[in-house]
Write a protein that holds these residues in place. Structure first.
Motif, short mmCIF file in Angstrom:
data_model
loop_
_atom_site.label_atom_id
_atom_site.label_comp_id
_atom_site.label_asym_id
_atom_site.label_seq_id
_atom_site.Cartn_x
_atom_site.Cartn_y
_atom_site.Cartn_z
N SER A 123 32.32 -58.13 56.93
CA SER A 123 33.05 -57.85 58.24
C SER A 123 33.71 -56.37 58.16
O SER A 123 34.11 -55.95 56.96
CB SER A 123 34.45 -58.82 58.53
OG SER A 123 35.10 -58.38 59.39
N PRO A 124 33.69 -55.64 59.14
CA PRO A 124 34.36 -54.26 59.43
C PRO A 124 35.72 -54.08 59.05
O PRO A 124 36.22 -53.34 58.40
CB PRO A 124 33.95 -53.72 60.84
CG PRO A 124 32.63 -54.69 61.27
CD PRO A 124 32.98 -56.05 60.72
N ILE A 125 36.42 -55.29 59.49
CA ILE A 125 37.74 -55.46 59.08
C ILE A 125 38.06 -55.69 57.54
O ILE A 125 38.82 -54.95 57.11
CB ILE A 125 38.46 -56.86 59.82
CG1 ILE A 125 38.32 -56.49 61.41
CG2 ILE A 125 39.81 -56.87 59.47
CD1 ILE A 125 38.55 -57.84 62.08
N LEU A 126 37.12 -56.40 56.94
CA LEU A 126 37.34 -56.61 55.54
C LEU A 126 36.92 -55.24 54.53
O LEU A 126 37.97 -54.68 53.92
CB LEU A 126 36.35 -57.60 55.05
CG LEU A 126 36.50 -57.97 53.65
CD1 LEU A 126 36.08 -59.51 53.41
CD2 LEU A 126 35.65 -57.32 52.73
N LEU A 127 36.13 -54.55 55.21
CA LEU A 127 35.87 -53.32 54.62
C LEU A 127 36.83 -52.15 54.91
O LEU A 127 37.17 -51.37 54.04
CB LEU A 127 34.44 -52.61 55.18
CG LEU A 127 33.06 -53.50 54.96
CD1 LEU A 127 31.87 -53.03 55.46
CD2 LEU A 127 32.93 -53.52 53.40
N LYS A 128 37.32 -52.42 56.05
CA LYS A 128 38.63 -51.39 56.25
C LYS A 128 39.84 -51.92 55.43
O LYS A 128 40.18 -50.85 54.97
CB LYS A 128 39.03 -51.69 57.82
CG LYS A 128 40.02 -50.65 58.22
CD LYS A 128 40.47 -50.93 59.60
CE LYS A 128 41.64 -49.85 60.18
NZ LYS A 128 41.78 -50.10 61.60
N ALA A 129 39.98 -53.06 55.26
CA ALA A 129 41.11 -53.32 54.43
C ALA A 129 41.00 -52.77 52.94
O ALA A 129 41.83 -52.53 52.44
CB ALA A 129 41.64 -54.76 54.59
N PHE A 130 39.82 -53.07 52.53
CA PHE A 130 39.35 -52.63 51.21
C PHE A 130 39.50 -51.14 51.07
O PHE A 130 39.91 -50.83 49.96
CB PHE A 130 37.80 -52.94 51.05
CG PHE A 130 37.46 -52.83 49.59
CD1 PHE A 130 37.58 -53.82 48.52
CD2 PHE A 130 36.80 -51.72 49.14
CE1 PHE A 130 37.12 -53.76 47.10
CE2 PHE A 130 36.55 -51.33 48.02
CZ PHE A 130 36.45 -52.19 46.94
N SER A 131 38.99 -50.60 51.94
CA SER A 131 38.92 -48.87 51.73
C SER A 131 40.23 -48.33 51.90
O SER A 131 40.78 -47.46 51.05
CB SER A 131 38.05 -48.22 52.65
OG SER A 131 38.49 -48.48 54.06
N ILE A 132 41.12 -48.84 52.44
CA ILE A 132 42.46 -48.22 52.92
C ILE A 132 43.47 -48.65 51.67
O ILE A 132 44.08 -47.89 51.18
CB ILE A 132 43.14 -48.94 54.17
CG1 ILE A 132 42.52 -48.38 55.57
CG2 ILE A 132 44.78 -48.83 54.34
CD1 ILE A 132 43.23 -49.19 56.62
N THR A 133 43.32 -49.75 51.22
CA THR A 133 43.98 -50.19 49.88
C THR A 133 43.51 -49.72 48.81
O THR A 133 44.24 -49.18 48.03
CB THR A 133 43.69 -51.84 49.60
OG1 THR A 133 44.21 -52.45 50.80
CG2 THR A 133 44.73 -52.19 48.81
#
Length: 227
Positions: free
Chosen positions: A141-151
């Motif tokens: 999911s793009p949301i999962l990837l966004k959370a991963f990259s931000i963190t």
């Protein structure tokens, strides 16, 4: 269980919890969980923190093989004492409301800059968009990837990452990894389930002061210990 593993585990767990509560990535996880499905945010943030913890421990474990054990021991001592003073300074310099607002502004700016991308005009356009997605987003999911990259990039170079490297250089790396992962899991879950309300109930100043004292205790212990 080996005593060195237990010692590395307890030190890493305490250090991680006191470093991560009220940290930028803690607030980022809380804000993302307010806007997106919690399971995706939790998976992305926790995945990034686990990868970061393992990488940091590997670097710390390899350090004594690249630099003499005596030097890594002294560097670790200086790191702990330095981070202790840094945390105490932060406790008196910044407030939790400012930190939360700063992270929220950064995420809002990111949402505004990409706002048009999330709008779908019709089914054909949606299908075309799915076909043109990057390889990773076909499976995640793009949301999962966004959370991963931000963190992940938020933690890169942070004092908790550097402290994990220093701890793994001085303690059992397995214990450091296990303690770090458990600590990250506890903090990230707390952030996702109720980070904003938790941040208001727990004084960041007290957490920062506690973390600073803990780092200084680790530094003194490292200084007094034999190489």
């Amino acid at each position: 269980m080996d005593l060195s593993v237990v010692q590395g585990f307890t030190k890493s767990l305490a250090m991680t919890v006191l470093s991560e509560i009220g940290d930028k990535t803690f607030f980022a996880a809380a804000i993302l969980a307010m806007r997106h499905p919690r399971r995706l945010v939790l998976s992305g943030c926790l995945g990034a923190l686990i990868v970061m913890t393992i990488l940091s421990a590997v670097v710390g474990w390899a350090a004594p093989n690249l630099i003499s054990r005596k030097w890594t021991h002294h560097i670790t001592t200086i790191l702990f004492l330095g981070f202790g003073l840094w945390s105490i300074w932060d406790a008196f310099k910044e407030g939790e409301a400012e930190e939360f607002d700063e992270v929220e502004k950064e995420l809002n700016a990111d949402v505004k800059s990409n706002g048009g991308e999330t709008k779908e005009k019709n089914k054909d356009a949606d299908d075309l968009k799915k076909q043109s997605r990057p390889f990773l987003t076909q499976f995640f999911s793009p949301i999962l990837l966004k959370a991963f990259s931000i963190t992940f990039f938020g933690e890169w170079g942070d004092k908790s990452q550097l402290a994990t490297i220093g701890l793994a250089a001085d303690e059992n790396p397995l214990g450091v990894v296990l303690g770090g992962i458990l600590g990250q899991a506890l903090c990230t879950t707390a952030a996702v389930l109720g980070g904003k309300s938790l941040a208001k109930q727990i004084s960041e100043k007290i957490v920062a002061l506690s973390g600073g004292v803990l780092f200084i205790v680790f530094g003194i212990q490292s200084f007094l210990a034999t190489v």
